[in-house]
Design a protein around this motif. Structure first.
Motif, PDB file in Angstrom:
ATOM      1  N   ALA A 147     -12.444  -8.616   6.455  1.00 43.07           N
ATOM      2  CA  ALA A 147     -12.283  -9.809   5.615  1.00 43.07           C
ATOM      3  C   ALA A 147     -11.179 -10.709   6.145  1.00 43.07           C
ATOM      4  CB  ALA A 147     -11.994  -9.392   4.176  1.00 43.07           C
ATOM      5  N   ALA A 148     -10.179 -10.115   6.802  1.00 45.25           N
ATOM      6  CA  ALA A 148      -9.072 -10.892   7.366  1.00 45.25           C
ATOM      7  C   ALA A 148      -9.541 -11.816   8.486  1.00 45.25           C
ATOM      8  CB  ALA A 148      -7.985  -9.958   7.886  1.00 45.25           C
ATOM      9  N   ALA A 149     -10.745 -11.598   9.016  1.00 45.50           N
ATOM     10  CA  ALA A 149     -11.281 -12.492  10.040  1.00 45.50           C
ATOM     11  C   ALA A 149     -11.432 -13.907   9.502  1.00 45.50           C
ATOM     12  CB  ALA A 149     -12.633 -11.973  10.535  1.00 45.50           C
ATOM     13  N   GLY A 150     -11.650 -14.034   8.179  1.00 47.75           N
ATOM     14  CA  GLY A 150     -11.747 -15.357   7.577  1.00 47.75           C
ATOM     15  C   GLY A 150     -10.428 -16.101   7.570  1.00 47.75           C
ATOM     16  N   ILE A 151      -9.327 -15.386   7.737  1.00 46.60           N
ATOM     17  CA  ILE A 151      -8.008 -16.009   7.888  1.00 46.60           C
ATOM     18  C   ILE A 151      -7.686 -16.197   9.369  1.00 46.60           C
ATOM     19  CG2 ILE A 151      -5.538 -15.752   7.434  1.00 46.60           C
ATOM     20  CD1 ILE A 151      -6.271 -14.020   5.030  1.00 46.60           C
ATOM     21  N   ALA A 152      -8.023 -15.190  10.169  1.00 43.74           N
ATOM     22  CA  ALA A 152      -7.684 -15.217  11.597  1.00 43.74           C
ATOM     23  C   ALA A 152      -8.361 -16.372  12.328  1.00 43.74           C
ATOM     24  CB  ALA A 152      -8.072 -13.887  12.239  1.00 43.74           C
ATOM     25  N   ALA A 153      -9.632 -16.633  12.017  1.00 38.91           N
ATOM     26  CA  ALA A 153     -10.365 -17.681  12.733  1.00 38.91           C
ATOM     27  C   ALA A 153      -9.745 -19.065  12.530  1.00 38.91           C
ATOM     28  CB  ALA A 153     -11.838 -17.670  12.311  1.00 38.91           C
ATOM     29  N   GLY A 191     -18.524 -15.030  11.608  1.00 40.94           N
ATOM     30  CA  GLY A 191     -19.741 -14.275  11.333  1.00 40.94           C
ATOM     31  C   GLY A 191     -19.447 -12.930  10.710  1.00 40.94           C
ATOM     32  N   ALA A 192     -18.432 -12.242  11.238  1.00 38.50           N
ATOM     33  CA  ALA A 192     -18.045 -10.942  10.669  1.00 38.50           C
ATOM     34  C   ALA A 192     -17.541 -11.103   9.238  1.00 38.50           C
ATOM     35  CB  ALA A 192     -16.974 -10.300  11.546  1.00 38.50           C
ATOM     36  N   PHE A 193     -16.741 -12.121   8.999  1.00 40.96           N
ATOM     37  CA  PHE A 193     -16.228 -12.385   7.662  1.00 40.96           C
ATOM     38  C   PHE A 193     -17.363 -12.650   6.672  1.00 40.96           C
ATOM     39  CE2 PHE A 193     -15.167 -16.014   4.831  1.00 40.96           C
ATOM     40  CZ  PHE A 193     -14.400 -15.323   3.908  1.00 40.96           C
ATOM     41  N   THR A 194     -18.371 -13.367   7.109  1.00 44.62           N
ATOM     42  CA  THR A 194     -19.490 -13.707   6.230  1.00 44.62           C
ATOM     43  C   THR A 194     -20.195 -12.466   5.703  1.00 44.62           C
ATOM     44  OG1 THR A 194     -19.863 -15.814   7.378  1.00 44.62           O
ATOM     45  CG2 THR A 194     -21.712 -14.908   6.135  1.00 44.62           C
ATOM     46  N   VAL A 195     -20.358 -11.459   6.553  1.00 45.46           N
ATOM     47  CA  VAL A 195     -21.048 -10.229   6.139  1.00 45.46           C
ATOM     48  C   VAL A 195     -20.311  -9.566   4.988  1.00 45.46           C
ATOM     49  CG1 VAL A 195     -21.760  -7.924   6.872  1.00 45.46           C
ATOM     50  CG2 VAL A 195     -22.043  -9.865   8.427  1.00 45.46           C
ATOM     51  N   VAL A 196     -18.981  -9.489   5.084  1.00 49.08           N
ATOM     52  CA  VAL A 196     -18.199  -8.849   4.022  1.00 49.08           C
ATOM     53  C   VAL A 196     -18.196  -9.711   2.768  1.00 49.08           C
ATOM     54  CG1 VAL A 196     -15.949  -7.900   3.419  1.00 49.08           C
ATOM     55  CG2 VAL A 196     -16.775  -7.726   5.768  1.00 49.08           C
ATOM     56  N   LEU A 197     -18.069 -11.025   2.933  1.00 52.85           N
ATOM     57  CA  LEU A 197     -18.057 -11.911   1.769  1.00 52.85           C
ATOM     58  C   LEU A 197     -19.353 -11.818   0.982  1.00 52.85           C
ATOM     59  CD1 LEU A 197     -16.603 -14.160   0.173  1.00 52.85           C
ATOM     60  CD2 LEU A 197     -17.713 -15.814   1.705  1.00 52.85           C
ATOM     61  N   HIS A 198     -20.461 -11.639   1.676  1.00 63.02           N
ATOM     62  CA  HIS A 198     -21.760 -11.544   1.008  1.00 63.02           C
ATOM     63  C   HIS A 198     -21.771 -10.424  -0.026  1.00 63.02           C
ATOM     64  CE1 HIS A 198     -25.989 -11.366   0.197  1.00 63.02           C
ATOM     65  NE2 HIS A 198     -26.164 -10.236   0.861  1.00 63.02           N
ATOM     66  N   PHE A 199     -21.122  -9.304   0.294  1.00 62.19           N
ATOM     67  CA  PHE A 199     -21.088  -8.179  -0.631  1.00 62.19           C
ATOM     68  C   PHE A 199     -19.937  -8.292  -1.637  1.00 62.19           C
ATOM     69  CE2 PHE A 199     -23.281  -6.335   3.076  1.00 62.19           C
ATOM     70  CZ  PHE A 199     -24.439  -5.901   2.440  1.00 62.19           C
ATOM     71  N   GLY A 200     -19.107  -9.303  -1.485  1.00 57.32           N
ATOM     72  CA  GLY A 200     -17.940  -9.431  -2.346  1.00 57.32           C
ATOM     73  C   GLY A 200     -18.087 -10.409  -3.482  1.00 57.32           C
ATOM     74  N   VAL A 201     -19.222 -11.111  -3.540  1.00 55.05           N
ATOM     75  CA  VAL A 201     -19.469 -12.069  -4.617  1.00 55.05           C
ATOM     76  C   VAL A 201     -20.728 -11.652  -5.354  1.00 55.05           C
ATOM     77  CG1 VAL A 201     -19.802 -14.494  -5.226  1.00 55.05           C
ATOM     78  CG2 VAL A 201     -18.418 -13.895  -3.230  1.00 55.05           C
ATOM     79  N   GLN A 202     -20.686 -11.750  -6.661  1.00 58.04           N
ATOM     80  CA  GLN A 202     -21.813 -11.345  -7.496  1.00 58.04           C
ATOM     81  C   GLN A 202     -23.095 -12.054  -7.082  1.00 58.04           C
ATOM     82  OE1 GLN A 202     -21.026 -10.954 -11.775  1.00 58.04           O
ATOM     83  NE2 GLN A 202     -22.791 -12.280 -12.116  1.00 58.04           N
ATOM     84  N   ARG A 233      -8.891 -33.687  11.639  1.00 54.51           N
ATOM     85  CA  ARG A 233      -7.917 -32.710  11.153  1.00 54.51           C
ATOM     86  C   ARG A 233      -7.909 -32.611   9.629  1.00 54.51           C
ATOM     87  NH1 ARG A 233      -6.820 -34.401  16.001  1.00 54.51           N
ATOM     88  NH2 ARG A 233      -5.688 -33.081  17.494  1.00 54.51           N
ATOM     89  N   VAL A 234      -8.162 -33.718   8.957  1.00 52.58           N
ATOM     90  CA  VAL A 234      -8.271 -33.672   7.494  1.00 52.58           C
ATOM     91  C   VAL A 234      -9.450 -32.805   7.081  1.00 52.58           C
ATOM     92  CG1 VAL A 234      -8.777 -35.040   5.436  1.00 52.58           C
ATOM     93  CG2 VAL A 234      -7.125 -35.885   7.119  1.00 52.58           C
ATOM     94  N   VAL A 235     -10.579 -32.999   7.763  1.00 53.50           N
ATOM     95  CA  VAL A 235     -11.779 -32.211   7.452  1.00 53.50           C
ATOM     96  C   VAL A 235     -11.553 -30.738   7.768  1.00 53.50           C
ATOM     97  CG1 VAL A 235     -14.170 -31.795   8.132  1.00 53.50           C
ATOM     98  CG2 VAL A 235     -13.380 -34.132   7.723  1.00 53.50           C
ATOM     99  N   LEU A 236     -10.949 -30.458   8.918  1.00 54.77           N
ATOM    100  CA  LEU A 236     -10.684 -29.067   9.291  1.00 54.77           C
ATOM    101  C   LEU A 236      -9.713 -28.402   8.323  1.00 54.77           C
ATOM    102  CD1 LEU A 236     -10.450 -29.322  13.182  1.00 54.77           C
ATOM    103  CD2 LEU A 236     -12.215 -28.150  11.859  1.00 54.77           C
ATOM    104  N   LEU A 237      -8.749 -29.169   7.824  1.00 55.42           N
ATOM    105  CA  LEU A 237      -7.807 -28.617   6.850  1.00 55.42           C
ATOM    106  C   LEU A 237      -8.541 -28.189   5.584  1.00 55.42           C
ATOM    107  CD1 LEU A 237      -4.869 -28.035   6.038  1.00 55.42           C
ATOM    108  CD2 LEU A 237      -4.736 -30.394   5.187  1.00 55.42           C
ATOM    109  N   MET A 238      -9.477 -29.005   5.119  1.00 56.83           N
ATOM    110  CA  MET A 238     -10.263 -28.643   3.936  1.00 56.83           C
ATOM    111  C   MET A 238     -11.170 -27.450   4.226  1.00 56.83           C
ATOM    112  SD  MET A 238     -11.402 -32.237   2.149  1.00 56.83           S
ATOM    113  CE  MET A 238     -12.373 -32.773   3.567  1.00 56.83           C
ATOM    114  N   ALA A 279      -9.733 -19.709   4.456  1.00 54.77           N
ATOM    115  CA  ALA A 279      -8.609 -18.771   4.470  1.00 54.77           C
ATOM    116  C   ALA A 279      -8.258 -18.327   3.050  1.00 54.77           C
ATOM    117  CB  ALA A 279      -7.407 -19.421   5.137  1.00 54.77           C
ATOM    118  N   ALA A 280      -8.333 -19.242   2.087  1.00 55.75           N
ATOM    119  CA  ALA A 280      -8.037 -18.890   0.694  1.00 55.75           C
ATOM    120  C   ALA A 280      -9.071 -17.909   0.145  1.00 55.75           C
ATOM    121  CB  ALA A 280      -7.997 -20.151  -0.166  1.00 55.75           C
ATOM    122  N   ILE A 281     -10.343 -18.142   0.464  1.00 57.38           N
ATOM    123  CA  ILE A 281     -11.403 -17.229   0.031  1.00 57.38           C
ATOM    124  C   ILE A 281     -11.218 -15.859   0.672  1.00 57.38           C
ATOM    125  CG2 ILE A 281     -13.885 -16.784   0.201  1.00 57.38           C
ATOM    126  CD1 ILE A 281     -14.335 -19.794  -0.113  1.00 57.38           C
ATOM    127  N   ALA A 282     -10.876 -15.847   1.953  1.00 62.66           N
ATOM    128  CA  ALA A 282     -10.666 -14.574   2.654  1.00 62.66           C
ATOM    129  C   ALA A 282      -9.496 -13.804   2.057  1.00 62.66           C
ATOM    130  CB  ALA A 282     -10.438 -14.827   4.142  1.00 62.66           C
TER     131      ALA A 282
END
Length: 265
Positions: free
Chosen positions: A50-56, A105-116, A224-229, A235-238
């Motif tokens: 799940a930390a991959a969503g922050i690392a990327a 991609g790795a983060f997405t797999v874990v997130l899929h199982f983490g939301v109802q 950069r504004v778009v990338l920040l959003m 990263a917050a979701i991760a």
């Protein structure tokens, strides 16, 4: 409504929840203390993935800022990313895109199982995987200087567009999926809003991209504004996903120790 003893978002059929199911003394019989409090290894691996969503996002932001700072006549906050990618160390940014896409991609797999789950539960992860693939391919097919200072090839433009639009659409769908989940409800509205904002800003990005555009000077700032959003929300979701997964692991550990103490007592 969520299912599960300690963490509602883990359904009884998911691979994550299978690894976190509390021990059942009626089925497994008495356990020695050495066997208690040891969830399956996947229970500890999932928070790491799940930390991959922050690392990327962090990796891409740091590399792009560093390259913009190192290149002469470039600004890490204003220069368009395309110009940075064709500089002396542009290959490093291309490699970063490939690595970041794999992490997403790795983060997405874990997130899929983490939301109802809901009636669209497979759509959001599919869009996120498509976006991650676009990020990888935008690094595999980089910008070129064959037709000017920094020109997009057809494949790079297609990959970048896929990554961006699929990422925006995935946020819109994911926000809808988060709404009924008590663990994610407060993330639902911001996720949808950022997704729609990315969609609405896409025409502006396209209009600013050509070198002859009178608005090209503002392209780097808008990027950069778009990338920040986009990456900031990811990263917050991760971080939230990590919190929920770690809580599930240690709730299970405490439950196993408690059950063992009751049996011994």
């Amino acid at each position: 409504p969520g299912r599960g003893r300690a963490v509602p978002f883990l359904s009884s059929s998911s691979r994550i929840s299978d690894s976190l199911e509390p021990a059942n003394p009626c089925k497994s019989g008495p356990k020695s203390r050495s066997a208690v409090g040891k969830p399956d290894a996947s229970g500890f691996v999932m928070p790491i993935i799940a930390a991959a969503g922050i690392a990327a996002p962090v990796l891409f932001s740091l590399v792009s800022f560093l390259l913009g700072w190192l290149q002469p006549d470039a600004s890490p906050l204003v220069t368009p990313l395309g110009v940075i990618s064709v500089g002396s160390f542009g290959w490093l940014l291309d490699m970063t895109l490939v690595v970041s896409g794999i992490l997403l991609g790795a983060f997405t797999v874990v997130l899929h199982f983490g939301v109802q789950e809901d009636n669209t539960y497979q759509l959001a992860p599919r869009l996120m995987v498509l976006s991650a693939a676009g990020v990888v391919l935008s690094g595999v097919f980089p910008m070129t200087t064959d037709y000017g200072p920094a020109s997009e090839t057809f494949l790079h433009a297609l990959a970048s567009m896929t990554a961006y639009l699929a990422g925006a659409a995935s946020y819109i769908v994911l926000g809808k999926r988060m709404e009924p989940d008590p663990n994610w409800k407060r993330y639902a509205a911001p996720t949808r809003k950022i997704g729609w904002t990315m969609v609405l800003l896409f025409p502006a990005l396209v209009a600013m991209t050509p070198l002859f555009s009178p608005f090209h000077i503002g392209l780097g700032v808008l990027q950069r504004v778009v990338l920040l959003m986009w990456f900031g929300l990811m990263a917050a979701i991760a971080a939230r996903l990590q919190q929920l997964l770690k809580g599930a692991v240690w709730d299970d550990v405490r439950a196993r120790f408690h059950d063992d103490e009751e049996r011994i007592g």
